[in-house]
Design a protein around this motif. Sequence first.
Motif, PDB file in Angstrom:
ATOM      1  N   UNK A  27      36.043  36.577  80.208  1.00  0.00           N
ATOM      2  CA  UNK A  27      36.415  35.129  79.869  1.00  0.00           C
ATOM      3  C   UNK A  27      36.384  34.454  81.493  1.00  0.00           C
ATOM      4  N   UNK A  28      35.501  33.999  81.601  1.00  0.00           N
ATOM      5  CA  UNK A  28      35.457  32.977  82.933  1.00  0.00           C
ATOM      6  C   UNK A  28      35.652  31.758  83.012  1.00  0.00           C
ATOM      7  N   UNK A  29      36.561  31.308  81.729  1.00  0.00           N
ATOM      8  CA  UNK A  29      36.958  29.870  81.477  1.00  0.00           C
ATOM      9  C   UNK A  29      36.074  28.965  80.868  1.00  0.00           C
ATOM     10  N   UNK A  30      35.122  28.488  81.497  1.00  0.00           N
ATOM     11  CA  UNK A  30      34.013  27.515  80.838  1.00  0.00           C
ATOM     12  C   UNK A  30      32.905  28.607  80.584  1.00  0.00           C
ATOM     13  N   UNK A  31      32.847  29.648  81.125  1.00  0.00           N
ATOM     14  CA  UNK A  31      31.479  30.502  81.015  1.00  0.00           C
ATOM     15  C   UNK A  31      32.024  31.884  80.505  1.00  0.00           C
ATOM     16  N   UNK A  32      31.462  32.839  80.162  1.00  0.00           N
ATOM     17  CA  UNK A  32      31.516  34.071  79.836  1.00  0.00           C
ATOM     18  C   UNK A  32      30.683  35.180  80.664  1.00  0.00           C
ATOM     19  N   UNK A  33      31.322  36.224  81.068  1.00  0.00           N
ATOM     20  CA  UNK A  33      30.539  36.978  81.965  1.00  0.00           C
ATOM     21  C   UNK A  33      30.246  38.116  81.104  1.00  0.00           C
ATOM     22  N   UNK A  80      21.871  35.136  86.850  1.00  0.00           N
ATOM     23  CA  UNK A  80      22.198  36.723  87.186  1.00  0.00           C
ATOM     24  C   UNK A  80      22.886  36.516  88.358  1.00  0.00           C
ATOM     25  N   UNK A  81      23.009  35.517  89.073  1.00  0.00           N
ATOM     26  CA  UNK A  81      23.613  35.408  90.531  1.00  0.00           C
ATOM     27  C   UNK A  81      25.417  35.148  90.230  1.00  0.00           C
ATOM     28  N   UNK A  97      25.934  43.880  90.107  1.00  0.00           N
ATOM     29  CA  UNK A  97      24.528  43.341  90.534  1.00  0.00           C
ATOM     30  C   UNK A  97      23.408  43.826  89.533  1.00  0.00           C
ATOM     31  N   UNK A  98      22.650  42.798  88.939  1.00  0.00           N
ATOM     32  CA  UNK A  98      21.678  43.473  88.162  1.00  0.00           C
ATOM     33  C   UNK A  98      22.125  43.741  86.628  1.00  0.00           C
ATOM     34  N   UNK A  99      23.428  44.073  86.398  1.00  0.00           N
ATOM     35  CA  UNK A  99      23.731  44.538  85.193  1.00  0.00           C
ATOM     36  C   UNK A  99      24.770  43.469  84.432  1.00  0.00           C
ATOM     37  N   UNK A 100      24.772  42.508  84.895  1.00  0.00           N
ATOM     38  CA  UNK A 100      25.572  41.377  84.282  1.00  0.00           C
ATOM     39  C   UNK A 100      25.006  39.734  84.385  1.00  0.00           C
ATOM     40  N   UNK A 101      25.507  39.001  83.601  1.00  0.00           N
ATOM     41  CA  UNK A 101      24.896  37.716  83.599  1.00  0.00           C
ATOM     42  C   UNK A 101      26.242  37.036  83.186  1.00  0.00           C
ATOM     43  N   UNK A 102      26.028  35.423  83.669  1.00  0.00           N
ATOM     44  CA  UNK A 102      26.834  34.490  83.384  1.00  0.00           C
ATOM     45  C   UNK A 102      26.335  33.665  82.198  1.00  0.00           C
TER      46      UNK A 102
END
Length: 300
Positions: A27-33, A80-81, A97-102
């Motif tokens: 949980x990134x607040x307004x987004x998910x990782x 992806x950044x 890097x490369x294996x996660x997205x917002x």
Amino acid sequence: METEVMLQSNIQGIPLLNRGKVRDIYDLGSHLLIVASDRISAFDVVLPDGIPHKGRVLNQISAFWFKTLEKVVPHHFVTLDLSGFAGLSKEAASRLTGRAMIVKKAKPLRVECIVRGYLSGSGWKEYQTRGSISGLDLPIGMKESAKLPEPIFTPSTKAEIGIHDENIDFASAVKVLGKELAEQVRSVSIRIYREASALAEGKGILIADTKFEFGLDEAGKLILIDEALTPDSSRFWPKAGYAPGGAQKSFDKQFVRDYLLSLKWDQKPPAPGLPEDVIRRTSKKYVEVFERLTGGKLEL
């Protein structure tokens, strides 16, 4: 190529919402990782061994499809950044890097949306018994792996880890989602499948079937979520050598399933380990399908 395997992510200071069969969601607040690990599951059981590069393939191929298909359906993918998001350190961002997205947050629908273009897997088993799939009658005398006259929508229940999903008919999906929403996800699912299948076939890959997940965003709008047309959620067959009448060679984890079926395993935890050769060849298949479909190189 880098061969490090990540079986589980651990990010300090960010709440972990869920650890699924493959993905860890924070949980990134307004987004998910969403972090795609190298875990692999078969028959709804997570195996003890990871597959090198698998998480990056799943993550980057999903990003490719989200962007490619956004004219057909909006999606939850943002970027992806990973740099610059509050609470996510530079070290963690670099490691992922490369294996996660917002992604944007959404309320997931309680039905998995499967589209089949070919007769395979659980669909083939059901057809042999009933002559139909999810209540949809099919022509008599079809062979295993035969192309269906038209793509069909065959929803299933969403099961917890260790419990098999159950195919349901459209009427049952209507009971869960309501008539209007069920008809919308059926229509959109088939449109996505047609678009993706045409693109993939032009690159020598047949998409036998695939599973989509949808959610509702803050405004109540239907969006595509989770993963999109990956080797985990789809059956990818090489077009060259395709021949109805039996199982096909594949780019997906069917190779792992076939190995496990050769063992005396009851398909319940704990799962057996995989030989190095099966791990290596499976990793190669994942990377190859990514490069074929996207025309690019995997970011490591």
